[in-house]
Design a protein around this motif. Structure first.
Motif, PDB file in Angstrom:
ATOM      1  N   ARG A  15       1.013  -1.144   0.145  1.00  0.00           N
ATOM      2  CA  ARG A  15       0.148  -0.017   0.196  1.00  0.00           C
ATOM      3  C   ARG A  15       0.942   1.103  -0.078  1.00  0.00           C
ATOM      4  O   ARG A  15       0.610   2.071  -0.670  1.00  0.00           O
ATOM      5  N   VAL A  16       1.922   1.116   0.885  1.00  0.00           N
ATOM      6  CA  VAL A  16       2.933   2.483   0.875  1.00  0.00           C
ATOM      7  C   VAL A  16       3.459   2.488  -0.392  1.00  0.00           C
ATOM      8  O   VAL A  16       3.477   3.851  -0.994  1.00  0.00           O
ATOM      9  N   VAL A  17       3.998   1.585  -1.172  1.00  0.00           N
ATOM     10  CA  VAL A  17       4.769   1.570  -2.370  1.00  0.00           C
ATOM     11  C   VAL A  17       3.621   1.988  -3.729  1.00  0.00           C
ATOM     12  O   VAL A  17       4.093   2.988  -4.119  1.00  0.00           O
ATOM     13  N   ASP A  18       2.439   1.675  -3.467  1.00  0.00           N
ATOM     14  CA  ASP A  18       1.351   1.992  -4.338  1.00  0.00           C
ATOM     15  C   ASP A  18       1.220   3.199  -4.138  1.00  0.00           C
ATOM     16  O   ASP A  18       1.237   4.520  -5.318  1.00  0.00           O
ATOM     17  N   THR A  19       0.823   3.919  -2.861  1.00  0.00           N
ATOM     18  CA  THR A  19       0.522   5.453  -2.491  1.00  0.00           C
ATOM     19  C   THR A  19       1.795   6.100  -3.086  1.00  0.00           C
ATOM     20  O   THR A  19       1.611   7.281  -3.857  1.00  0.00           O
ATOM     21  N   ALA A  20       2.975   5.663  -2.625  1.00  0.00           N
ATOM     22  CA  ALA A  20       4.349   6.561  -3.021  1.00  0.00           C
ATOM     23  C   ALA A  20       4.293   6.963  -4.518  1.00  0.00           C
ATOM     24  O   ALA A  20       4.546   7.873  -5.213  1.00  0.00           O
ATOM     25  N   SER A  21       4.040   5.831  -5.465  1.00  0.00           N
ATOM     26  CA  SER A  21       4.316   5.650  -6.741  1.00  0.00           C
ATOM     27  C   SER A  21       3.223   6.626  -7.234  1.00  0.00           C
ATOM     28  O   SER A  21       3.502   7.673  -8.130  1.00  0.00           O
ATOM     29  N   ARG A  22       2.088   6.984  -6.951  1.00  0.00           N
ATOM     30  CA  ARG A  22       1.088   7.841  -7.261  1.00  0.00           C
ATOM     31  C   ARG A  22       1.485   9.270  -6.884  1.00  0.00           C
ATOM     32  O   ARG A  22       1.479  10.164  -7.648  1.00  0.00           O
ATOM     33  N   ALA A  67       6.411  -0.824 -13.600  1.00  0.00           N
ATOM     34  CA  ALA A  67       5.908  -2.026 -13.912  1.00  0.00           C
ATOM     35  C   ALA A  67       4.373  -2.214 -14.349  1.00  0.00           C
ATOM     36  O   ALA A  67       4.117  -2.564 -15.197  1.00  0.00           O
ATOM     37  N   GLU A  68       3.917  -0.959 -13.927  1.00  0.00           N
ATOM     38  CA  GLU A  68       2.434  -0.763 -14.077  1.00  0.00           C
ATOM     39  C   GLU A  68       2.425  -0.300 -15.455  1.00  0.00           C
ATOM     40  O   GLU A  68       1.313  -0.777 -16.403  1.00  0.00           O
ATOM     41  N   CYS A 108       1.612   8.740 -16.516  1.00  0.00           N
ATOM     42  CA  CYS A 108       2.916   8.274 -17.106  1.00  0.00           C
ATOM     43  C   CYS A 108       4.069   8.620 -16.356  1.00  0.00           C
ATOM     44  O   CYS A 108       4.261   9.758 -15.927  1.00  0.00           O
ATOM     45  N   PRO A 109       4.961   7.466 -15.866  1.00  0.00           N
ATOM     46  CA  PRO A 109       5.954   7.743 -14.962  1.00  0.00           C
ATOM     47  C   PRO A 109       7.062   8.491 -15.608  1.00  0.00           C
ATOM     48  O   PRO A 109       8.037   9.253 -15.235  1.00  0.00           O
ATOM     49  N   VAL A 110       7.311   8.317 -16.889  1.00  0.00           N
ATOM     50  CA  VAL A 110       8.267   9.066 -17.802  1.00  0.00           C
ATOM     51  C   VAL A 110       8.047  10.674 -17.501  1.00  0.00           C
ATOM     52  O   VAL A 110       8.984  11.101 -16.955  1.00  0.00           O
ATOM     53  N   ALA A 111       6.832  11.215 -17.719  1.00  0.00           N
ATOM     54  CA  ALA A 111       6.447  12.593 -17.542  1.00  0.00           C
ATOM     55  C   ALA A 111       6.455  12.907 -15.996  1.00  0.00           C
ATOM     56  O   ALA A 111       7.055  13.944 -15.601  1.00  0.00           O
ATOM     57  N   GLY A 112       6.054  12.036 -15.277  1.00  0.00           N
ATOM     58  CA  GLY A 112       5.873  12.461 -13.843  1.00  0.00           C
ATOM     59  C   GLY A 112       6.900  12.674 -12.984  1.00  0.00           C
ATOM     60  O   GLY A 112       6.982  12.988 -11.838  1.00  0.00           O
TER      61      GLY A 112
END
Length: 192
Positions: A15-22, A67-68, A108-112
């Motif tokens: 949950r922490v990793v997913d939240t941090a990713s966002r 990965a997403e 997109c994590p590339v831009a984010g």
């Protein structure tokens, strides 16, 4: 309060990793550990039971975001029965949409993550994962139906997508923002 089970600890970490990713895609690496943990519904103290440092979390969250992205590309190809051109076109349509512009957290994590990774917002591992993710995204965009890699085309398409999204986000609220998205979309789809 008792100790949490190993299964609960693993769920908390996910949950922490997913939240941090966002949050990292939305706000950048300057987001505090306290804010990350609050958004995850956990205490600040719980962070240190899961991660050695904020940098370690940034590394893991960056890997999670890419990965997403890879799963989304694979799902797109599957959705279009292996027709890579159709999956690429659908990606371009979605990527250059107002909805994507306005949803950095799920975007997109590339831009984010680009600015923060460039400023060493993560660590060497985050930069490595980011670099591999960019290369994978470019490969997805450059590959053709015959299986050719089209590296140069993929890189050019990715640069166009990325640049348009970043500029559209920076000019959001003005007519220019949507003009940028439309012009990039036309440049990528009218030329094939």
């Amino acid at each position: 309060m008792g100790r949490v089970s190993q299964a609960q600890a693993e769920e908390n970490r996910r949950r922490v990793v997913d939240t941090a990713s966002r949050l990292l895609r939305e706000r950048g690496t300057q987001v505090s550990v306290a804010d990350l943990m609050k958004a995850s519904g956990l205490t600040h103290g719980a962070f240190y039971k899961q991660f050695d440092s904020k940098g370690a979390l940034v590394d893991e969250a960056t890997a999670h975001a890419f990965a997403e992205l890879t799963r989304r590309h694979a799902a797109g190809i599957e959705r279009y029965d292996g027709r890579r051109d159709a999956a690429q076109r659908a990606l371009i349509d979605t990527y250059l949409s107002v909805e994507h512009r306005d949803d950095a957290a799920d975007g997109c994590p590339v831009a984010g993550l680009a600015s923060d990774i460039a400023r060493e917002g993560g660590g060497a591992e985050a930069r490595r994962v980011y670099t591999e993710g960019v290369a994978g995204f470019a490969a997805f965009l450059g590959a053709d139906e015959a299986g050719g890699d089209g590296d140069e085309d993929g890189i050019a398409r990715l640069c166009t997508l990325f640049g348009a999204l970043v500029l559209a986000r920076a000019t959001k609220g003005s007519p220019l923002s949507e003009q940028i998205l439309a012009a990039a979309h036309a440049a990528l789809t009218e030329t094939g």
